[in-house]
Design a protein around this motif. Structure first.
Motif, short mmCIF file in Angstrom:
data_model
loop_
_atom_site.label_atom_id
_atom_site.label_comp_id
_atom_site.label_asym_id
_atom_site.label_seq_id
_atom_site.Cartn_x
_atom_site.Cartn_y
_atom_site.Cartn_z
N UNK A 2 0.75 -1.08 -0.03
CA UNK A 2 -0.28 0.07 0.14
C UNK A 2 0.79 1.26 0.12
N UNK A 3 0.28 2.44 -0.41
CA UNK A 3 1.24 3.49 -0.31
C UNK A 3 0.33 4.63 0.25
N UNK A 4 0.93 5.64 0.86
CA UNK A 4 0.06 6.58 1.66
C UNK A 4 0.03 7.77 0.70
N UNK A 5 -1.24 7.89 0.24
CA UNK A 5 -1.25 8.86 -0.92
C UNK A 5 -1.00 10.44 -0.62
N UNK A 6 -1.59 10.66 0.79
CA UNK A 6 -1.20 12.13 1.36
C UNK A 6 0.15 12.30 1.21
N UNK A 7 1.17 11.45 1.82
CA UNK A 7 2.39 11.72 1.73
C UNK A 7 3.07 11.75 0.54
N UNK A 8 2.64 11.00 -0.49
CA UNK A 8 3.11 11.01 -1.84
C UNK A 8 2.78 12.17 -2.54
N UNK A 9 1.77 13.00 -2.14
CA UNK A 9 1.61 14.26 -2.69
C UNK A 9 2.52 15.52 -2.23
N UNK A 10 3.04 15.13 -1.03
CA UNK A 10 3.94 16.12 -0.47
C UNK A 10 5.58 15.79 -1.11
N UNK A 11 5.95 14.64 -1.42
CA UNK A 11 7.31 14.27 -1.84
C UNK A 11 7.32 14.61 -3.29
N UNK A 12 8.36 15.30 -3.79
CA UNK A 12 8.50 15.69 -5.04
C UNK A 12 9.12 14.48 -5.72
N UNK A 13 9.06 14.52 -7.14
CA UNK A 13 9.35 13.28 -7.92
C UNK A 13 11.08 13.05 -7.85
N UNK A 14 11.73 14.21 -7.85
CA UNK A 14 13.19 14.31 -7.94
C UNK A 14 13.61 13.73 -6.36
N UNK A 15 12.79 14.23 -5.61
CA UNK A 15 13.25 13.68 -3.99
C UNK A 15 13.08 12.01 -4.14
N UNK A 16 12.22 11.58 -4.48
CA UNK A 16 11.65 9.88 -4.53
C UNK A 16 13.03 9.43 -5.55
N UNK A 17 13.23 10.00 -6.36
CA UNK A 17 14.30 9.43 -7.26
C UNK A 17 15.52 9.58 -6.71
#
Length: 156
Positions: A2-17
């Motif tokens: 599962x993934x936390x969609x609220x947290x996902x909105x806060x994380x930028x794509x470059x940060x996740x990469x």
């Protein structure tokens, strides 16, 4: 998973990469330590053609690495007896990099490690999501190559 969609909105794509790549790099370096190696050496071994060798000038672009960093790695690999440098018969100034017997053994270990990592991910993530992931990374690379990321057309 599962993934936390609220947290996902806060994380930028470059940060996740970046965070994901740093975790992968740490994991590979920890594994490489068991074989008295580093991820950079393993990556270099995998970039050298085990049968025909590879021109040193082709390695940097193939690996996305600066010449000075690559030169340092190659020097260390040569000292450890993993590679040999021979003149390139097709290019008077060029050098071909070949794997030694030990280099080939270490290359096989690196290849096995990469395949294990990929298999573990494929066990956890369905094929469609993996294809989506590759599509997203391809798009990011294309946007960067086409210099379309910081044009005036992008709205905040």
């Amino acid at each position: 998973m599962g993934c936390n969609h609220q947290r996902m909105k806060e994380v930028t794509i470059d940060y996740a990469l970046r965070a994901t790549w740093q975790a992968v790099a740490r994991m590979y370096n920890e594994e490489a330590k068991n074989f008295d190696s580093t991820m950079a050496v393993g990556f270099t071994l995998l970039s050298i053609d085990p049968k025909t060798g590879t021109p040193s000038t082709a390695l940097g672009p193939k690996m996305g690495m600066e010449a000075t960093s690559l030169s340092r790695i190659l020097k260390s690999m040569e000292k450890k007896g993993l590679i040999l440098r021979k003149p390139n018969p097709d290019d008077g100034r060029g050098v071909l990099i070949y794997l030694t017997e030990m280099g080939l053994e270490k290359r096989n270990l690196s290849k096995s490690t990469v395949l294990q990592f990929n298999e573990a991910i494929r066990q956890e993530v369905d094929q469609e999501k993996i294809l989506n992931f590759f599509e997203v990374t391809e798009t990011i690379n294309k946007l960067i190559a086409d210099k379309k990321l910081f044009s005036k057309n992008i709205s905040n």
